[in-house]
Design a protein around this motif. Structure first.
Motif, PDB file in Angstrom:
ATOM      1  N   GLY A 196      66.097 -10.096  56.819  1.00  0.00           N
ATOM      2  CA  GLY A 196      65.401  -9.203  55.607  1.00  0.00           C
ATOM      3  C   GLY A 196      64.448  -8.342  55.861  1.00  0.00           C
ATOM      4  N   ARG A 197      63.697  -8.704  57.154  1.00  0.00           N
ATOM      5  CA  ARG A 197      62.348  -8.192  57.481  1.00  0.00           C
ATOM      6  C   ARG A 197      62.453  -7.697  58.893  1.00  0.00           C
ATOM      7  N   TYR A 198      61.732  -6.682  59.225  1.00  0.00           N
ATOM      8  CA  TYR A 198      61.752  -6.313  60.747  1.00  0.00           C
ATOM      9  C   TYR A 198      60.232  -5.818  60.964  1.00  0.00           C
ATOM     10  N   LEU A 199      59.716  -6.244  62.102  1.00  0.00           N
ATOM     11  CA  LEU A 199      58.346  -5.903  62.208  1.00  0.00           C
ATOM     12  C   LEU A 199      58.396  -5.353  63.446  1.00  0.00           C
ATOM     13  N   GLN A 200      57.550  -4.126  63.512  1.00  0.00           N
ATOM     14  CA  GLN A 200      57.374  -3.188  64.968  1.00  0.00           C
ATOM     15  C   GLN A 200      55.839  -2.865  64.762  1.00  0.00           C
ATOM     16  N   CYS A 201      55.247  -3.680  65.284  1.00  0.00           N
ATOM     17  CA  CYS A 201      53.753  -3.638  65.083  1.00  0.00           C
ATOM     18  C   CYS A 201      53.060  -2.354  65.784  1.00  0.00           C
ATOM     19  N   ALA A 202      53.601  -2.024  66.882  1.00  0.00           N
ATOM     20  CA  ALA A 202      53.234  -0.848  67.703  1.00  0.00           C
ATOM     21  C   ALA A 202      53.293   0.505  66.763  1.00  0.00           C
ATOM     22  N   ARG A 203      54.014   0.500  65.857  1.00  0.00           N
ATOM     23  CA  ARG A 203      54.073   1.845  64.945  1.00  0.00           C
ATOM     24  C   ARG A 203      52.714   1.870  64.238  1.00  0.00           C
ATOM     25  N   VAL A 204      51.821   1.160  64.079  1.00  0.00           N
ATOM     26  CA  VAL A 204      50.501   1.378  63.274  1.00  0.00           C
ATOM     27  C   VAL A 204      49.599   2.054  64.068  1.00  0.00           C
ATOM     28  N   GLN A 205      49.809   2.149  65.673  1.00  0.00           N
ATOM     29  CA  GLN A 205      49.035   2.926  66.437  1.00  0.00           C
ATOM     30  C   GLN A 205      49.388   4.433  66.465  1.00  0.00           C
ATOM     31  N   GLN A 206      50.505   4.769  65.825  1.00  0.00           N
ATOM     32  CA  GLN A 206      50.865   6.362  65.720  1.00  0.00           C
ATOM     33  C   GLN A 206      49.721   6.704  64.466  1.00  0.00           C
ATOM     34  N   PHE A 207      48.880   5.714  63.854  1.00  0.00           N
ATOM     35  CA  PHE A 207      48.065   6.150  62.707  1.00  0.00           C
ATOM     36  C   PHE A 207      46.560   5.752  63.135  1.00  0.00           C
ATOM     37  N   PRO A 208      45.884   6.696  63.589  1.00  0.00           N
ATOM     38  CA  PRO A 208      44.477   6.278  63.922  1.00  0.00           C
ATOM     39  C   PRO A 208      43.577   5.552  62.976  1.00  0.00           C
ATOM     40  N   GLU A 209      43.673   6.125  61.705  1.00  0.00           N
ATOM     41  CA  GLU A 209      42.897   5.652  60.517  1.00  0.00           C
ATOM     42  C   GLU A 209      43.236   4.358  60.088  1.00  0.00           C
ATOM     43  N   GLU A 210      44.529   4.108  60.028  1.00  0.00           N
ATOM     44  CA  GLU A 210      45.185   2.842  59.596  1.00  0.00           C
ATOM     45  C   GLU A 210      44.637   1.788  60.707  1.00  0.00           C
ATOM     46  N   ASN A 211      44.872   2.274  61.877  1.00  0.00           N
ATOM     47  CA  ASN A 211      44.590   1.186  63.036  1.00  0.00           C
ATOM     48  C   ASN A 211      43.191   1.072  63.179  1.00  0.00           C
ATOM     49  N   ALA A 212      42.285   1.912  62.851  1.00  0.00           N
ATOM     50  CA  ALA A 212      40.943   1.622  62.948  1.00  0.00           C
ATOM     51  C   ALA A 212      40.491   0.759  61.833  1.00  0.00           C
TER      52      ALA A 212
END
Ligand SMILES: [Zn+2]
Length: 191
Positions: free
Chosen positions: A31-47
């Motif tokens: 029921g859930r899928y995790l693709q951690c790399a996607r946060v790296q598209q967003f510098p502010e959230e990643n920071a």
């Protein structure tokens, strides 16, 4: 420190966490899928995530951060920025994890190993071995997501932003199938 719900909100907003009905590469449903790399598209959230994780390693005399390419290059850089340390990454050469590009570690240097997701801890262990080859000291491992339920033993203390248990089902036992929800196959490989 970020609360679990704040981290979940960032993961939903940046597309790291998908909720629905998925078939994984293993053939299992979830029921859930995790693709951690996607946060790296967003510098502010990643920071934001890296700043929170790095705070747990302050005052440990860390002068270098090392993560495995490609997934942990940006993370290594962000973590190092927060710790006032150098940012390095390992790569595979003929299948063997190694430092290339004239990257080096000093004997006795205190090193933090980073990775976006830890499951069995395999890649983290490989990076720790590289650190030891330089007689540097792996003081800990920092990961965004621990999918081992805290069970991955890499020989150094592991700090994670969030622990995640994703339930999986055999198709014939899947409650989501039973509800008649359409099943989606995510585009890229599961971590
Ligand atoms: Zn299903």
């Amino acid at each position: 420190m970020l609360e679990r719900e704040e981290i979940m909100a960032i993961f939903r907003r940046t597309g790291v966490l998908w909720e629905g009905h998925f078939v994984l590469t293993s053939g299992l449903h979830s029921g859930r899928y995790l693709q951690c790399a996607r946060v790296q598209q967003f510098p502010e959230e990643n920071a934001l995530l890296c700043r929170d994780l790095a705070a747990r390693f302050k005052d440990q005399g860390i002068t270098a951060v090392v993560g495995p390419a490609i997934g942990a290059i940006i993370m290594s850089y962000e973590m190092a920025r927060n710790l006032g340390a150098r940012a390095l990454f390992t790569e595979r050469e003929n299948g063997v994890m190694t430092l290339r590009r004239s990257f080096t570690l000093e004997p006795g240097e205190r090193v933090l190993v980073v990775e976006d997701v830890i499951t069995t801890g395999g890649s983290v262990k490989e990076v720790i071995e590289v650190v030891k080859q330089y007689n540097a000291v792996p003081v800990g491992a920092g990961v965004l997501v621990d999918r081992s339920g805290g069970r991955a033993d890499v020989g150094v203390p592991v700090q994670s932003l969030i622990t995640f248990d994703i339930e999986t089902y055999k198709p014939e036992d899947c409650p989501l199938c039973r509800q008649g929800l359409p099943v989606v196959k995510p585009g890229s490989r599961q971590q």
